[in-house]
Scaffold this motif. Structure first.
Motif, short mmCIF file in Angstrom:
data_model
loop_
_atom_site.label_atom_id
_atom_site.label_comp_id
_atom_site.label_asym_id
_atom_site.label_seq_id
_atom_site.Cartn_x
_atom_site.Cartn_y
_atom_site.Cartn_z
N GLU A 28 3.00 -45.81 28.79
CA GLU A 28 4.40 -45.77 28.29
C GLU A 28 4.54 -46.70 27.17
O GLU A 28 5.33 -47.88 27.28
CB GLU A 28 5.31 -46.12 29.23
N ARG A 29 3.88 -46.83 26.19
CA ARG A 29 3.84 -47.56 25.10
C ARG A 29 4.07 -46.98 23.62
O ARG A 29 3.60 -45.82 23.53
CB ARG A 29 2.59 -48.43 25.04
N LEU A 30 4.41 -47.62 22.64
CA LEU A 30 4.36 -47.02 21.02
C LEU A 30 3.02 -46.50 20.76
O LEU A 30 1.64 -47.19 21.35
CB LEU A 30 4.83 -48.04 20.27
N PRO A 31 2.71 -45.19 20.28
CA PRO A 31 1.35 -44.90 19.98
C PRO A 31 0.67 -45.49 18.98
O PRO A 31 -0.67 -45.41 18.75
CB PRO A 31 1.70 -43.55 19.21
N GLU B 46 10.23 -36.17 9.38
CA GLU B 46 9.47 -34.70 9.48
C GLU B 46 8.01 -34.92 9.91
O GLU B 46 7.45 -33.91 10.01
CB GLU B 46 9.57 -34.40 7.80
N GLU B 47 7.35 -36.10 9.53
CA GLU B 47 5.77 -36.15 9.78
C GLU B 47 5.49 -36.86 11.28
O GLU B 47 4.57 -37.33 11.37
CB GLU B 47 5.31 -36.80 8.83
N ARG B 48 6.35 -36.84 11.90
CA ARG B 48 6.47 -37.60 13.24
C ARG B 48 5.36 -37.37 14.12
O ARG B 48 4.29 -38.07 14.51
CB ARG B 48 7.62 -37.86 14.06
N ASP B 49 5.14 -35.88 14.30
CA ASP B 49 4.17 -35.68 15.27
C ASP B 49 2.79 -36.01 14.77
O ASP B 49 1.74 -36.19 15.58
CB ASP B 49 4.38 -34.05 15.54
N ALA B 50 2.68 -35.49 13.60
CA ALA B 50 1.46 -35.59 12.95
C ALA B 50 0.85 -37.32 12.89
O ALA B 50 -0.35 -37.67 13.14
CB ALA B 50 1.23 -35.04 11.42
N ARG B 51 1.73 -38.04 12.45
CA ARG B 51 1.65 -39.55 12.27
C ARG B 51 1.27 -40.15 13.73
O ARG B 51 0.31 -40.82 13.99
CB ARG B 51 2.75 -40.28 11.87
N VAL C 106 -1.72 -50.03 14.54
CA VAL C 106 -2.52 -49.02 13.49
C VAL C 106 -1.46 -48.19 12.78
O VAL C 106 -0.40 -48.23 13.34
CB VAL C 106 -3.56 -47.95 14.37
N GLY C 107 -1.91 -47.56 11.59
CA GLY C 107 -1.02 -46.85 10.79
C GLY C 107 -1.56 -45.51 10.09
O GLY C 107 -2.63 -45.27 10.56
N ILE C 108 -0.95 -44.93 9.43
CA ILE C 108 -1.30 -43.57 8.83
C ILE C 108 -2.40 -43.71 7.89
O ILE C 108 -3.05 -42.82 7.60
CB ILE C 108 -0.10 -43.00 8.07
N HIS C 109 -2.51 -44.95 7.22
CA HIS C 109 -3.76 -45.11 6.29
C HIS C 109 -5.07 -45.60 6.96
O HIS C 109 -6.42 -45.65 6.31
CB HIS C 109 -3.42 -45.97 5.22
N ASN C 110 -5.08 -46.18 8.26
CA ASN C 110 -6.23 -46.40 9.12
C ASN C 110 -7.10 -45.51 9.41
O ASN C 110 -6.97 -44.10 9.47
CB ASN C 110 -5.79 -47.12 10.50
N THR C 111 -8.33 -45.71 9.60
CA THR C 111 -9.44 -44.81 9.36
C THR C 111 -10.54 -45.16 11.05
O THR C 111 -10.34 -46.22 11.42
CB THR C 111 -10.44 -44.71 8.58
N ILE C 112 -11.03 -44.22 11.46
CA ILE C 112 -12.01 -44.55 12.42
C ILE C 112 -12.82 -45.42 12.05
O ILE C 112 -13.29 -46.63 13.23
CB ILE C 112 -12.72 -43.21 12.98
N GLU C 113 -13.58 -45.65 11.31
CA GLU C 113 -14.44 -46.52 10.64
C GLU C 113 -13.97 -48.06 10.57
O GLU C 113 -14.55 -49.01 11.34
CB GLU C 113 -15.03 -46.50 9.15
N ALA D 291 -4.56 -41.54 18.55
CA ALA D 291 -6.08 -41.49 18.79
C ALA D 291 -6.70 -42.62 18.11
O ALA D 291 -7.77 -43.20 18.79
CB ALA D 291 -6.71 -40.56 17.74
N LEU D 292 -6.31 -43.45 17.33
CA LEU D 292 -6.91 -44.62 16.77
C LEU D 292 -6.48 -45.71 17.99
O LEU D 292 -7.37 -46.66 18.22
CB LEU D 292 -6.33 -45.16 15.43
N ARG D 293 -5.43 -45.57 18.20
CA ARG D 293 -5.03 -46.82 19.46
C ARG D 293 -5.80 -46.54 20.60
O ARG D 293 -6.33 -47.69 20.94
CB ARG D 293 -3.63 -46.43 19.75
N GLU D 294 -5.98 -45.58 21.00
CA GLU D 294 -6.90 -45.35 22.47
C GLU D 294 -8.38 -45.88 22.24
O GLU D 294 -9.06 -46.35 22.87
CB GLU D 294 -6.89 -43.95 22.62
N ARG D 295 -8.87 -45.29 20.81
CA ARG D 295 -10.18 -45.80 20.73
C ARG D 295 -10.33 -47.47 20.68
O ARG D 295 -11.44 -47.99 20.90
CB ARG D 295 -10.63 -45.25 19.17
#
Length: 233
Positions: A138-141, A103-108, A202-209, A114-118
Motif C-alpha cells: 500500500e504505497r505509491l508506485p 490521462e497517462e496515469r495508468d501507463a505511468r 522513479v519517474g517516467i524517464h527512468n530505465t531498467i538500466e 515495474a521499476l520500483r519493484e525491481r
C-alpha cells in the motif's frame, strides 16, 4: 510512500473535533485519483513539479464555506486570500501537466511500479541488513524508502551523487536538516535506523538500466562503508 486512509482520518476528525482537516497531497497527484469530495477534506494542496509541471506553481483546494485569513495583503487576487499578480504561465502549465498526468496515469504507474519493484527487490537481495520502510504494497508506485544498518544515509547520498544518481535522506521540505526523519521515527524506527535511510523516486524517464546501476552502486557503497567502519573499530 505509504498511502494513508485519508477519508477515514477526515471522518474521524470531523466526528470528534471542530477542526478543519488539511491533507498534503503533493506526492499523490498524478499517481492516485484525487476526489476532494470523496476524501472529505476541507483543504488540500498540490505542487506542479511533482507531476512534471513548472516549479514554483501550486494549488490549494478550499472547501466551499471554509474561510481563510489573508496570507498577503495588497490586491484582491486569489479571491482576496493572497495579494499579488498571479503567475499565469505557471498556473496554465500546472493545469496542462495535471491533465496529461491524469490521462497517462495508468501507463505511468505501470512503468513506475515495474521499476520500483525491481529496485526494492534488487536492493534487498544485494545488500544485507537493508529494510524497506513503510507498507510493502500500500504505497505509491514510484516511491522507495530503505534503511541500512550501520551506515548513515548521508554517506550513501554522497557516494551516489558522485555517480550521478539522485536520492535524498528525507522529504524536500527538510532539505539541509541533519536530524532523522520524524515520520520514520513515528513509524517506530530507531534514530540510527531512521538516520540510515534514503528515499529514491522513479519517474517516467527512468530505465531498467538505471535501476540496475543504482542497485549495484548502493550495494557496493554500503559494503565499502561497513568494511571501513569495521576496520576502524
Amino acid at each position: 510512500g505509504t498511502v494513508q486512509p485519508i477519508r477515514a482520518i477526515a471522518e474521524l476528525v470531523h466526528a470528534n473535533t471542530r477542526a478543519l482537516f488539511h491533507t498534503d497531497a503533493v506526492q499523490a497527484a498524478g499517481t492516485i485519483p484525487i476526489d476532494t469530495e470523496d476524501l472529505g477534506v476541507d483543504l488540500l494542496t498540490l505542487t506542479a513539479h511533482k507531476f512534471y509541471g513548472p516549479k514554483g506553481a501550486g494549488l490549494l483546494f478550499v472547501k466551499r464555506g471554509v474561510e481563510l485569513a489573508w496570507q498577503q495583503h495588497g490586491g484582491g487576487q486569489e479571491n482576496t486570500r493572497r495579494g499579488g499578480t498571479e503567475n499565469v504561465a505557471g498556473i496554465v502549465g500546472m493545469a496542462a501537466a495535471l491533465q496529461f498526468a491524469d490521462e497517462e496515469r495508468d501507463a505511468r504507474n505501470a512503468h513506475a511500479l515495474a521499476l520500483r519493484e525491481r529496485l526494492i527487490e534488487g536492493i534487498l537481495e544485494r545488500t544485507p541488513h537493508a529494510n524497506l520502510n513503510g507498507h510493502r504494497n500500500e504505497r505509491l508506485p514510484n516511491n522507495v524508502n530503505i534503511s541500512f544498518e550501520g551506515v548513515t544515509g548521508e554517506t550513501i547520498l554522497l557516494a551516489l551523487d558522485m555517480l550521478g544518481i539522485e536520492a535524498s535522506s528525507g522529504s524536500a521540505c527538510s532539505t539541509g536538516s541533519t536530524e532523522p526523519s520524524h515520520v520514520l521515527l513515528a513509524l517506530g524506527l530507531s534514530p540510527e535506523a531512521a538516520g540510515g535511510s534514503i528515499r529514491l523516486t522513479v519517474g517516467i524517464h527512468n530505465t531498467i538500466e538505471e535501476i540496475d546501476r543504482t542497485i549495484d552502486a548502493i550495494a557496493e557503497t554500503v559494503a565499502r562503508v561497513r568494511e571501513l567502519s569495521a576496520a576502524l573499530r
